[in-house]
Design a protein around this motif. Structure first.
Motif, PDB file in Angstrom:
ATOM      1  N   ARG A 203      42.081  41.923  27.827  1.00  0.00           N
ATOM      2  CA  ARG A 203      43.253  41.085  28.363  1.00  0.00           C
ATOM      3  C   ARG A 203      43.975  40.197  27.759  1.00  0.00           C
ATOM      4  O   ARG A 203      43.237  39.435  27.034  1.00  0.00           O
ATOM      5  CB  ARG A 203      42.670  40.672  30.109  1.00  0.00           C
TER       6      ARG A 203
ATOM      7  N   CYS B  58      32.847  49.701  44.292  1.00  0.00           N
ATOM      8  CA  CYS B  58      33.696  49.829  42.982  1.00  0.00           C
ATOM      9  C   CYS B  58      34.677  51.139  42.840  1.00  0.00           C
ATOM     10  O   CYS B  58      35.825  51.032  42.297  1.00  0.00           O
ATOM     11  CB  CYS B  58      32.642  49.549  41.831  1.00  0.00           C
ATOM     12  N   CYS B  61      38.710  51.399  43.049  1.00  0.00           N
ATOM     13  CA  CYS B  61      39.437  51.022  42.209  1.00  0.00           C
ATOM     14  C   CYS B  61      39.135  51.427  40.820  1.00  0.00           C
ATOM     15  O   CYS B  61      40.142  52.069  39.842  1.00  0.00           O
ATOM     16  CB  CYS B  61      39.495  49.507  42.073  1.00  0.00           C
ATOM     17  N   HIS B  62      37.839  51.703  40.482  1.00  0.00           N
ATOM     18  CA  HIS B  62      37.361  51.949  38.888  1.00  0.00           C
ATOM     19  C   HIS B  62      37.226  53.273  38.777  1.00  0.00           C
ATOM     20  O   HIS B  62      36.949  54.056  37.829  1.00  0.00           O
ATOM     21  CB  HIS B  62      35.940  51.145  38.657  1.00  0.00           C
ATOM     22  N   HIS B  91      36.648  48.965  28.313  1.00  0.00           N
ATOM     23  CA  HIS B  91      36.212  47.961  27.352  1.00  0.00           C
ATOM     24  C   HIS B  91      35.236  47.094  27.905  1.00  0.00           C
ATOM     25  O   HIS B  91      34.547  46.164  27.472  1.00  0.00           O
ATOM     26  CB  HIS B  91      37.356  47.049  26.895  1.00  0.00           C
ATOM     27  N   HIS B  95      31.722  43.497  26.668  1.00  0.00           N
ATOM     28  CA  HIS B  95      31.439  42.021  27.379  1.00  0.00           C
ATOM     29  C   HIS B  95      29.880  42.051  27.442  1.00  0.00           C
ATOM     30  O   HIS B  95      28.934  42.983  27.836  1.00  0.00           O
ATOM     31  CB  HIS B  95      31.916  42.004  28.816  1.00  0.00           C
ATOM     32  N   TYR B 115      43.236  32.987  34.750  1.00  0.00           N
ATOM     33  CA  TYR B 115      43.635  34.266  34.879  1.00  0.00           C
ATOM     34  C   TYR B 115      43.893  34.808  36.112  1.00  0.00           C
ATOM     35  O   TYR B 115      43.041  34.632  37.044  1.00  0.00           O
ATOM     36  CB  TYR B 115      42.796  35.072  33.947  1.00  0.00           C
ATOM     37  N   MET B 119      40.893  41.894  40.533  1.00  0.00           N
ATOM     38  CA  MET B 119      39.570  42.274  40.615  1.00  0.00           C
ATOM     39  C   MET B 119      38.852  41.365  41.854  1.00  0.00           C
ATOM     40  O   MET B 119      39.016  40.144  41.444  1.00  0.00           O
ATOM     41  CB  MET B 119      38.695  42.139  39.315  1.00  0.00           C
TER      42      MET B 119
END
Lengths: 310, 161
Positions: A203, B58, B61-62, B91, B95, B115, B119
């Motif tokens: 992002r 989840c 959406c995912h 991605h 993380h 931000y 979500m």
């Protein structure tokens, strides 16, 4: 959101129009005036020690700006990037759309646009640690990447969202600072200021003081911030490979610099700046287009000399 | 010819036995292929629980197969980003465990201040053990390359804090 039509004609016509003037002044070597670098001079770069300035034309100097050679370009250049690991390789984004690569310092060019969206390429960058990783910002579309020096392109992420609108990156810089996500940052200058995205493209986000959140949690005073002036476009951005936390930015108010990856900025040169680049091995050596002329600094922007064609 | 066949045949028997033993070992609380979440080994049971929770909380959406929303690299009309895939094409594996946990519990804003995102924060909907289980399930779907990369990101993140 991708865009399907765009009223880009005015800007492009302006660039081409003023570029014609540049062409005539850059070619004859007997000119004594300062090298003109008005809005036609969209970009500057170092190719090793050589200086490059480009717009509707490309000029190159091997002797710190004492003499210049005019080189052909396939179309007006809006973005230009080099990498010290690939001397003589120039990667350029075109006003006519698409990107081109020169492997001989700008003497000849080949198109490297397979898979890339159509549209003006306002900004390009080469990844700091990966000379074959290219990035290109396509106007009205998004940020694209190529892992094979422009052989194939794929969309990386849509355009940044700043102040309630999508913004076109006008400048891109690969900044060799760790994101904490296994990679480094790509900074972008836009008409609405500075933003950045990790090279995993999760992002777009603001530049944050590194330990601000920790400080807040611990109840300490958060680190000070001095952002770039909010109201101005960031027309060019440069990160020093030799000291990646050192950044330079070209704004209508002048050249600005940061020593901490973009949290605290200071104003180092007055005048309307349209382009700035930093030497790959010396973070104090700069070339900039300021108030329509090319200038060099050897001390990080404290002092500048105007370049003239001898 | 005959000898070769015998060798192949007996090799097959040996590997079948090995597979059976492995399957038995991975029953219930046996750990899942060295996978960890937040430093703790993941069990097969946890992955099964996580798979169920993922489907309920989840997948809308995912994506049921972790494939993300259509055209997920393009902004929605509201300016926000769609839900990215959680498989290796997205991605998520960039993380650290801690960031994935924080994002799931408290939303993206908890790791990127200011931000705006679609979500949801799952605090109050899922407890910590359930969030752990969902992440265990997501991580269990990644190929070796993504697992190794993400393990390094997690280790670096632990070094920093």
């Amino acid at each position: 959101m991708s865009r399907h039509s765009y009223p880009a004609l005015t800007r492009r016509m302006f660039i081409l129009g003023s570029g014609a003037a540049l062409g005539t002044s850059a070619l004859p070597m007997a000119l004594r005036a300062a090298v003109p670098a008005d809005s036609a001079m969209a970009v500057v770069a170092f190719d090793g020690d050589a200086l490059l300035a480009a717009g509707s034309n490309l000029i190159r100097s091997e002797d710190n700006g004492k003499s210049w050679t005019a080189l052909p370009v396939p179309a007006a250049i809006l973005g230009l990037a080099t990498h010290p690991a690939q001397p003589g390789h120039l990667f350029a984004g075109l006003a006519s759309g698409g990107v081109v690569l020169s492997q001989d310092g700008g003497r000849s060019w080949e198109t490297r646009s397979r898979g890339l969206a159509e549209g003006e390429v306002d900004a390009v960058a080469v990844a700091a640690g990966q000379p074959d990783m290219f990035y290109a910002a396509v106007r009205g579309d998004g940020l694209w990447k190529s892992e094979d020096a422009g052989g194939n392109w794929s969309l990386a992420i849509d355009r940044p969202w700043l102040e309630d609108a999508e913004r076109d990156p006008l400048a891109l810089a690969s900044v060799d600072l760790a994101t904490g996500m296994g990679g480094i940052w790509i900074y972008a200058g836009t008409p609405a200021g500075l933003t950045r995205v990790p090279d995993c493209f999760c992002r777009w986000q603001d530049v944050q003081p590194g330990d601000a959140m920790d400080a807040l949690v611990a109840g300490d005073t958060p680190p000070s911030e001095a952002p770039l002036p909010r109201s101005e476009p960031v027309r060019a951005l440069a990160s020093a490979l030799s000291a990646p936390e050192t950044l330079y930015a070209a704004l209508p108010s002048g050249v600005w610099t940061s020593r901490d990856g973009g949290v605290v900025w200071s104003h180092v040169a007055q005048g309307s700046a349209s382009a700035v680049a930093v030497h790959p091995a010396d973070e104090k050596r700069l070339i900039a287009a300021l108030d329509g002329v090319l200038k060099l600094s050897r001390d990080g922007g404290a002092n500048w000399t105007t370049l003239a064609v001898a | 010819m005959t000898r070769k066949l015998i060798i192949i045949a007996s090799a097959t028997v040996t590997s079948l036995v090995a597979i059976a033993a492995l399957a038995q070992q991975q029953d219930h609380d046996a750990s899942a292929e060295g996978l960890t979440v937040l430093g703790e080994p993941v069990t097969m049971e946890e992955i099964a629980v996580g798979r169920q929770l993922y489907a309920e909380s989840c997948a809308s959406c995912h994506g049921a197969n972790l494939e993300g929303q259509a055209d997920w690299k393009r902004r929605l009309d509201n300016g926000r980003m769609p839900a990215p895939p959680h498989d290796e094409t997205g991605h998520t594996w960039h993380h650290s465990d801690q960031d994935l946990f924080t994002i799931t519990k408290n939303g993206v804003e908890a790791v990127v201040p200011g931000y705006e995102s679609d979500m949801p924060a799952f605090e109050g909907t899922l407890d910590d053990a359930e969030i752990r289980a969902v992440l265990a399930y997501i991580k269990s779907t990644w190929p070796e390359r993504q697992r190794t990369f993400q393990a390094k990101v997690t280790a670096n993140d632990e070094d920093r804090s």
